[in-house]
Design an enzyme around this catalytic site. Structure first.
Site, PDB file in Angstrom:
ATOM      1  N   HIS A 322       1.162  -1.234   0.356  1.00  0.00           N
ATOM      2  CA  HIS A 322       0.332   0.004  -0.236  1.00  0.00           C
ATOM      3  C   HIS A 322       0.801   1.113   0.104  1.00  0.00           C
ATOM      4  O   HIS A 322       0.900   2.091  -0.892  1.00  0.00           O
ATOM      5  CB  HIS A 322      -0.943   0.268   1.365  1.00  0.00           C
ATOM      6  CG  HIS A 322      -1.795   1.443   1.066  1.00  0.00           C
ATOM      7  ND1 HIS A 322      -3.278   1.134   0.508  1.00  0.00           N
ATOM      8  CD2 HIS A 322      -1.849   2.110   2.013  1.00  0.00           C
ATOM      9  CE1 HIS A 322      -3.660   2.594   0.836  1.00  0.00           C
ATOM     10  NE2 HIS A 322      -2.687   2.912   1.403  1.00  0.00           N
ATOM     11  N   GLU A 323       2.045   1.287   0.739  1.00  0.00           N
ATOM     12  CA  GLU A 323       2.558   2.689   1.174  1.00  0.00           C
ATOM     13  C   GLU A 323       3.263   3.484  -0.413  1.00  0.00           C
ATOM     14  O   GLU A 323       3.326   4.050  -0.735  1.00  0.00           O
ATOM     15  CB  GLU A 323       3.973   2.313   2.531  1.00  0.00           C
ATOM     16  CG  GLU A 323       2.711   2.561   3.013  1.00  0.00           C
ATOM     17  CD  GLU A 323       1.473   3.394   3.804  1.00  0.00           C
ATOM     18  OE1 GLU A 323       1.000   4.390   3.108  1.00  0.00           O
ATOM     19  OE2 GLU A 323       0.239   3.176   4.989  1.00  0.00           O
ATOM     20  N   HIS A 326       1.174   4.211  -2.920  1.00  0.00           N
ATOM     21  CA  HIS A 326       1.182   5.905  -2.724  1.00  0.00           C
ATOM     22  C   HIS A 326       2.631   6.562  -3.578  1.00  0.00           C
ATOM     23  O   HIS A 326       2.931   7.884  -3.931  1.00  0.00           O
ATOM     24  CB  HIS A 326       0.922   6.513  -1.561  1.00  0.00           C
ATOM     25  CG  HIS A 326       0.194   6.687  -1.034  1.00  0.00           C
ATOM     26  ND1 HIS A 326      -1.055   6.863  -1.238  1.00  0.00           N
ATOM     27  CD2 HIS A 326      -0.251   5.636   0.299  1.00  0.00           C
ATOM     28  CE1 HIS A 326      -2.021   6.525  -0.656  1.00  0.00           C
ATOM     29  NE2 HIS A 326      -1.764   6.156  -0.066  1.00  0.00           N
ATOM     30  N   GLU A 345      -5.856   7.838  -2.023  1.00  0.00           N
ATOM     31  CA  GLU A 345      -5.744   6.466  -1.606  1.00  0.00           C
ATOM     32  C   GLU A 345      -6.719   6.159  -2.428  1.00  0.00           C
ATOM     33  O   GLU A 345      -6.637   4.437  -2.288  1.00  0.00           O
ATOM     34  CB  GLU A 345      -6.766   6.916  -0.124  1.00  0.00           C
ATOM     35  CG  GLU A 345      -5.855   8.069   0.983  1.00  0.00           C
ATOM     36  CD  GLU A 345      -5.151   7.072   0.998  1.00  0.00           C
ATOM     37  OE1 GLU A 345      -4.657   6.025   0.970  1.00  0.00           O
ATOM     38  OE2 GLU A 345      -4.154   8.220   2.104  1.00  0.00           O
ATOM     39  N   TYR A 399     -10.574   5.627   0.509  1.00  0.00           N
ATOM     40  CA  TYR A 399     -10.108   4.119   0.517  1.00  0.00           C
ATOM     41  C   TYR A 399     -10.766   3.271  -0.006  1.00  0.00           C
ATOM     42  O   TYR A 399     -10.675   2.771  -1.185  1.00  0.00           O
ATOM     43  CB  TYR A 399      -9.969   3.646   1.638  1.00  0.00           C
ATOM     44  CG  TYR A 399      -8.202   4.154   2.641  1.00  0.00           C
ATOM     45  CD1 TYR A 399      -6.935   4.065   2.460  1.00  0.00           C
ATOM     46  CD2 TYR A 399      -9.069   5.342   3.519  1.00  0.00           C
ATOM     47  CE1 TYR A 399      -6.011   4.506   3.515  1.00  0.00           C
ATOM     48  CE2 TYR A 399      -8.138   6.102   4.122  1.00  0.00           C
ATOM     49  CZ  TYR A 399      -6.554   6.046   3.952  1.00  0.00           C
ATOM     50  OH  TYR A 399      -5.251   6.153   4.862  1.00  0.00           O
TER      51      TYR A 399
END
Length: 539
Positions: A322-323, A326, A345, A399
């Site tokens: 996930h990170e 980004h 998100e 999200y």
């Protein structure tokens, strides 16, 4: 662009402080920051900071006062420019600086130095609550981190704290007791021993534009190891990992997942966007954060999200996937207002499903998305009120609902080469730039050849999702689409007695067929975020 009604956000009272932080008034809009140098001495014993920031900027319009941001609990010693000490006033977390005479709009770059210090905000629950994390590792040694998304970088260093203005590059110079190591964004340029003070200074340099909230530091007893990732074109990306020394063996095993993650994202969107600064994971005493080229990692070397949140038949680290997503949406493609955080998100959450699809297959990706569907709350719009630094969403719809909106759009388009070409082209055409909601809508509409304004207006600006209504009229079943947006029309996939059917729904009742009843119809919930309403006939 249509806006969500503020009635949806009536629970929140917006103050002058919200406007000062969230609005681009002339004191902010009329100058452009090109470069920051953050020079800071961090004392983990007293939990204090002291230093200065050099800010290079150009004046772009009338600027009698220049607004900077710094939390009021931090003291300003003085502000200097061109050998002059500048006058300033403070209003809460905003600092209004009187510029020297003759500071006019032109191409000249000015440098301002702000000396400051004090006891910074301590995070109560990082990363959701911003501030310093003054932690201890398992051996009771100092372990410090910072996370400030939403709360803003001005909780620990003075800056123009608005997402619309990113510096072109930045130096992060941190001094700590000599037994500690500092990891930060970008590349480590220099490590300097300050022998008389028993301290060390670490100079990190970011060579790309960066969101202020992405600037961070990790301070602790780190050990470093490295790797390389070979892109599809053969070019090699430097991978650097900074972990607490006793976790080295765990990290070497867990961080092998970085390669398949980068491979999946390169497949869908292209090469990692901050190539010259490299990719890094920095172990932190909090769960994680997407700090550009220095991602905060605190998932404790567990699968999923601290051991959960992903299906039992999958084994991957949620924070890595996930990170790092980004880095594409959030750090490279960024928004100018926290109210539009859905762009960061929603795309990144859908990237999790694309990671699964790339490595596990399309059925597994749909299964993964279905596990997230239970988190969709439909309480309020995913797009918040603009200009007031709005971050107080009640739920995580920006999200999970946002990811499902994109997945539904994929089904509506019903052409995967077109859909994935659109995602890739949008990303590549907006790499390292700032976008807004309408930019997304206009680009997707143009690329797909479909007018998607009503679709996005419904999903982003209203709490509820479209409803497929069906009713029995004699022997025939009829259907229509009910929505907040007048005239919304979209294909919806259903099963009729387990046979897949694609309905072209509008707000007008249409015949679906006969020989079956209302209970024989169900939404294809593996592809569409649409509710179903069965209108039973009156007796």
């Amino acid at each position: 662009m249509p806006r969500p009604s503020r009635d949806y956000f009536a629970y929140r009272t917006f103050t002058q402080a919200d406007s000062l932080r969230g609005t681009l008034g002339p004191a902010r809009a009329n100058y452009d920051v090109t470069y920051y140098e953050l020079h800071l001495d961090v004392d983990p014993v007293e939990q204090m900071i002291d230093g200065y920031v050099d800010m290079d900027y150009r004046v772009t319009g009338p600027l009698p006062l220049l607004q900077l941001d710094l939390y009021e609990n931090l003291d300003i010693d003085r502000i200097e420019q061109g050998g002059n000490t500048l006058r300033y006033t403070r209003k809460g977390n905003a600092v209004f600086i009187q510029l020297p005479a003759g500071t006019e709009p032109d191409t000249m770059t000015h440098r301002m130095r702000i000396h400051y210090g004090g006891k910074p905000t301590e995070a109560k629950n990082a990363p959701w609550d911003g501030g310093f994390v003054w932690g201890l590792d398992q051996r009771n040694r100092y372990w410090v981190g910072v996370a400030c998304e939403g709360d803003g970088a001005s909780l620990w260093w003075p800056n123009k704290d608005h997402l619309s203005d990113e510096p072109d590059s930045m130096l992060i110079s941190i001094t700590v007791p000599d037994r500690l190591f500092v990891a930060s964004n970008g590349n480590l340029r220099e490590e300097v021993e300050l022998e008389n003070e028993r301290k060390k200074r670490y100079d990190w340099f970011v060579s790309y534009p960066i969101n202020n909230y992405n600037v961070s530091i990790g301070i602790g007893h780190y050990t470093h190891f490295s790797d390389t990732y070979r892109a599809f074109d053969g070019e090699e990306l430097e991978l650097d990992y900074y972990v607490i020394d006793y976790n080295l063996a765990k990290a070497r095993k867990q961080f092998k997942q970085v390669h398949p993650m980068l491979e999946a994202y390169e497949h869908y969107f292209g090469k990692y966007p901050f190539w010259e600064d490299g990719f890094a994971l920095i172990e932190t005493p909090y769960l994680g954060m997407e700090h550009q080229s220095g991602i905060a990692y605190g998932n404790q070397y567990m699968r999923g999200y601290l051991g959960g949140l992903i299906p039992d038949d999958m084994d991957w680290d949620y924070i890595i996937v996930h990170e790092a997503g980004h880095e594409y949406f959030g750090n490279s493609v960024s928004v100018a207002d926290h109210a539009e955080m859905w762009v960061h998100e929603s795309f990144t959450t859908y990237m999790e499903a694309l990671y699964v699809e790339f490595h596990y297959g399309a059925d597994a990706a749909r299964n993964y998305l279905e596990t997230q569907r239970r988190f969709v709350a439909n309480e309020e719009p995913m797009l918040g009120p603009l200009g007031v630094n709005f971050t107080d969403f009640k739920s995580s719809d920006h999200y999970y609902k946002g990811a499902w909106m994109l997945h539904t759009l994929r089904a509506v388009i019903n052409d995967d080469p077109l859909f994935f070409g659109m995602l890739r082209s949008f990303y590549q055409d907006h790499t390292r730039s700032i976008v807004g909601t309408q930019d997304v809508i206009d680009y997707f509409s143009s690329y797909s050849g479909m007018d998607l304004q009503s679709f996005f207006t419904q999903y982003l600006m209203h709490p509820t999702v479209p409803v497929l209504e069906i009713r029995q009229t004699g022997e025939e079943v009829e259907f229509r689409l009910s929505a907040d947006v007048p005239g919304l029309a979209m294909p919806v996939g259903v099963y009729i007695k387990d046979e897949p059917v694609r309905l072209l729904t509008t707000e007008i009742w249409q015949p679906m067929g006969n020989g079956f009843g209302l209970d024989d119809v169900r939404i294809d919930e593996s592809r569409y975020l649409v509710d179903l309403s069965r209108q039973q006939p009156k007796r």
